[in-house]
Design a protein around this motif. Structure first.
Motif, short mmCIF file in Angstrom:
data_model
loop_
_atom_site.label_atom_id
_atom_site.label_comp_id
_atom_site.label_asym_id
_atom_site.label_seq_id
_atom_site.Cartn_x
_atom_site.Cartn_y
_atom_site.Cartn_z
N PRO A 114 19.77 -32.63 24.12
CA PRO A 114 20.08 -33.54 24.82
C PRO A 114 20.96 -34.93 24.48
N GLY A 115 21.15 -34.79 25.42
CA GLY A 115 23.10 -35.39 24.44
C GLY A 115 24.46 -34.40 25.36
N GLY A 116 23.58 -32.77 25.62
CA GLY A 116 25.20 -31.92 26.22
C GLY A 116 25.64 -31.41 25.08
N VAL A 117 25.10 -30.80 23.60
CA VAL A 117 25.52 -30.61 22.91
C VAL A 117 24.52 -28.99 22.69
N ARG A 118 25.28 -28.13 22.40
CA ARG A 118 24.55 -26.38 22.54
C ARG A 118 24.89 -25.74 21.45
N ILE A 119 23.70 -25.26 21.13
CA ILE A 119 23.59 -24.65 19.78
C ILE A 119 23.77 -23.08 20.29
N GLY A 120 24.05 -22.21 19.73
CA GLY A 120 23.78 -20.50 19.41
C GLY A 120 23.55 -19.94 18.69
N ILE A 121 23.21 -18.88 18.33
CA ILE A 121 22.55 -18.93 17.23
C ILE A 121 23.06 -16.56 17.59
N ALA A 122 23.98 -16.33 17.19
CA ALA A 122 23.83 -14.39 16.68
C ALA A 122 24.10 -13.84 15.05
N GLY A 123 23.50 -12.80 14.79
CA GLY A 123 23.96 -11.84 13.79
C GLY A 123 23.44 -10.34 14.44
N GLU A 124 23.11 -9.91 13.32
CA GLU A 124 22.19 -8.65 13.40
C GLU A 124 21.11 -8.90 13.57
N ALA A 125 20.26 -10.17 13.05
CA ALA A 125 19.53 -10.05 13.24
C ALA A 125 18.59 -10.35 14.77
N PHE A 126 19.96 -10.24 15.11
CA PHE A 126 19.52 -11.28 16.78
C PHE A 126 19.59 -9.93 18.01
N ASP A 127 19.38 -8.42 17.36
CA ASP A 127 19.73 -7.19 18.63
C ASP A 127 18.67 -6.44 17.99
N PRO A 128 17.95 -5.95 18.93
CA PRO A 128 17.62 -4.83 18.18
C PRO A 128 17.84 -3.15 17.75
N VAL A 129 19.08 -3.20 18.22
CA VAL A 129 19.66 -1.83 17.33
C VAL A 129 20.19 -1.65 15.78
N GLY A 130 19.84 -3.06 15.63
CA GLY A 130 20.53 -3.58 13.81
C GLY A 130 21.92 -2.86 13.47
N GLY A 131 21.85 -3.59 11.92
CA GLY A 131 23.14 -2.79 11.55
C GLY A 131 24.17 -3.83 12.36
N ALA A 132 25.71 -2.92 12.14
CA ALA A 132 27.06 -4.18 12.71
C ALA A 132 26.90 -3.81 14.20
#
Lengths: 242, 335
Positions: free
Chosen positions: B297-315
């Protein structure tokens, strides 16, 4: 005696094509057998695929090879619902209803896609349930857990229908987007059959909720979209078809 | 004020920031480290590169491989050619025939540097506190600087993201999701030896048991003249049990195992440097399927990414999740 589908098993022995969809999924029909069930007498056709060890199957009523307007249902595997009778989803109602309906027709197909939790697996599905138990129920969390990205379901389904040499299908669905997806992968969809569940003590709440909500059906924000479409129970209006 | 602040200049953060910058956004990347790359790390010991985190890149994703191919640096064709041991590689598909493997003569970090080119990256900048007001999110650093933005991207180990989110009640939801992910530590030892660096039986070996998960003949990736250098990585379970041991104690244990595996010479390096990677690997059973994006609420956006956020794993997962998050922030994807 060899059936018309056994010829396709022979044909597929060395089948290897460029695949379908972004993942280039390719499948081979590897076996067909009789499958008498409490919902009718079917044949079951098993498919190998080049992406993972999941054996997808087609449950087939009558002659479908070369057929036009073949009634077809796509069902995504759901161990908790299909086998254990979970009431967190409607998967068992959806599956039984599609097998009964198609079992009563001359011909038709249920594609049973071994993509538990929409491809992300039983483990992530249980984790999603756990988060819901703790009060977190957002579209975003479901996406992060793998619910919502179902392009692969349709790619595999499209290749399976192509392997069975089905001319065109009537898709049993309440989600018009599924038709568009299948058509993108080269399947001719000649019509849509609404998938309406018979009322039972477990889905009464849909009818009750309908009266309280302005919308016609339960949306994906409330439950995990295990079958990628809204639930429609007899007595409800159908969702708006856009 | 930037449009978007990205915390973490590892592969996920750099891939995300790069894609956002190319689409015209004004992006600042903050990292607590001295350089970019996170676990895609290369140290230099007397000028000779040593890969200190992941020891080669591998993957099948077309965009990931294209990004690697765009790096202007010398490759080591076919490395690793000699792989030994019955132990399990860190990544189950690293040696699949369909997977491509790439190692660089100047170290794997050239890939991170390549991704960082042209980006506004502030290293030695550790974010310690977040606050939310007036449609903005403010990231305060250790040094008292404040970076404000409408969109904040976390590209950190999930534990560090979770700690930063903790004071903001509106972010309890994503924290619950992050709580389902688990990372494992890795004690890593660089060992440098006097004398000539002849080829060894293996460029990488995976011992079936003991403290060591893999032994890398790192100097086999380098130009001559070179000094023999090994990188020893301990198993996740061993590293977790011994996380708070002293570097000296860990060095002694890992060198004894290396000597048992390779011969007595391996136990007596001229230089040994132990490092505790607290969040080295995402538990393969707990990874998520997609990056997380949340509009507050208020318009702020949050994004989270990283190795944990894709099933292939690794780099590859880190890179893909960063790019995918950038597309979703840019609004190309649905939802």
């Amino acid at each position: 005696m060899l059936s018309e589908l056994d010829e396709l098993v022979d044909r597929d022995r060395d089948h290897e094509c460029g695949g379908v969809g972004a993942d280039n999924v390719c499948v081979r029909l590897v076996g067909v057998a009789q499958l008498p069930t409490r919902f009718g007498h079917f044949r079951i056709a098993a498919f190998w695929n080049n992406r993972d060890g999941k054996d997808h199957v087609a449950i087939i009523k009558g002659d479908v090879r070369g057929g036009e307007d073949v009634p077809t249902r796509l069902h995504s595997e759901c161990l908790t619902g299909d086998a254990l009778g979970s009431l967190r989803c409607d998967c068992r109602d959806q599956l039984e209803s599609s097998l009964s309906k198609i079992g009563a027709l001359d011909r038709g197909i249920v594609l049973y896609l071994r993509q538990e939790g929409r491809g992300i697996g039983l483990m992530n599905k249980v984790r999603a349930y756990a988060l819901q138990d703790r009060g977190l129920d957002t579209v975003e969390a479901n996406l992060a857990l793998g619910f919502g990205d179902d392009e692969r379901d349709y790619a595999i389904a499209a290749h399976m229908l192509r392997s069975l040499e089905v001319g065109s299908i009537q898709l049993m669905t309440n989600n018009p987007n599924k038709i568009k997806q299948l058509e993108q992968f080269g399947i001719r969809v000649s019509g849509r059959l609404p998938h309406v569940l018979p009322p039972n003590p477990y889905n009464q709440f849909y009818l009750e909720t309908k009266a309280k909500r302005s919308g016609h059906y339960i949306d994906f924000g409330v439950r995990l979209p295990e079958q990628a479409e809204p639930v429609v129970v007899e007595g409800m209006d159908e969702p708006e078809v856009g | 004020m930037a449009d978007i602040v990205v915390i973490g200049a590892g592969l996920a953060g750099l891939a995300c920031a790069g894609a956002l910058a190319r689409s015209g956004a004004d992006v600042v990347v903050l990292d607590k480290g001295r350089g970019v790359g996170g676990r895609c790390a290369t140290r230099r010991i007397e000028g000779q590169p040593v890969d200190h985190g992941l020891c080669f890149l591998h993957g099948t994703d077309a965009a990931f491989l294209a990004a690697i191919d765009a790096v202007d640096a010398e490759r080591i064709p076919g490395w690793p050619r000699l792989v030994a041991g019955r132990g399990t590689p860190c990544h189950p598909t690293a040696f699949d025939p369909s997977s491509r493997r790439v190692a660089f003569v100047d170290g794997v970090n050239v890939f991170a540097k390549h991704l960082a080119r042209g980006l506004d990256v502030r290293t030695n900048t550790k974010v310690t506190n977040l606050s939310l007001d007036d449609g903005q999110i403010h990231a305060a650093t250790e040094d008292g600087a404040v970076f404000s933005a409408h969109t904040l991207v976390f590209a950190l180990p999930v534990e560090q993201t979770s700690a930063l989110l903790a004071p903001v009640p509106a972010l309890a939801g994503p924290r619950a999701l992050l709580g389902t992910v688990c990372t494992h530590p890795c004690w890593t030892l660089i060992a440098r030896y006097d004398g000539p660096d002849d080829p060894l039986d293996a460029e990488i070996s995976y011992p079936p048991e003991g403290a060591l998960q893999l032994v890398v003949h790192d100097s086999s990736k380098r130009r001559h003249p070179r000094v023999r250098t090994l990188v020893l990585q301990a198993r996740p379970s061993w590293s977790a049990r011994n996380l708070e041991l002293s570097a000296e104690a860990v060095t002694a244990i890992l060198l004894a195992e290396a000597a048992a595996l390779l011969g007595p010479w391996a136990g007596t390096p001229s230089l040994a440097v132990a490092h505790r990677w607290r969040h080295a690997r995402v538990d393969r059973g707990t990874g998520l399927a997609a990056p997380y994006r949340l509009a507050l609420p208020g318009g702020v956006r949050i994004g989270i990414a990283g190795e944990a956020f894709d099933p292939v794993g690794g780099a590859e997962a880190a890179f893909r999740s960063g790019q995918r998050l950038a597309r979703r922030i840019g609004g190309e994807d649905r939802c």
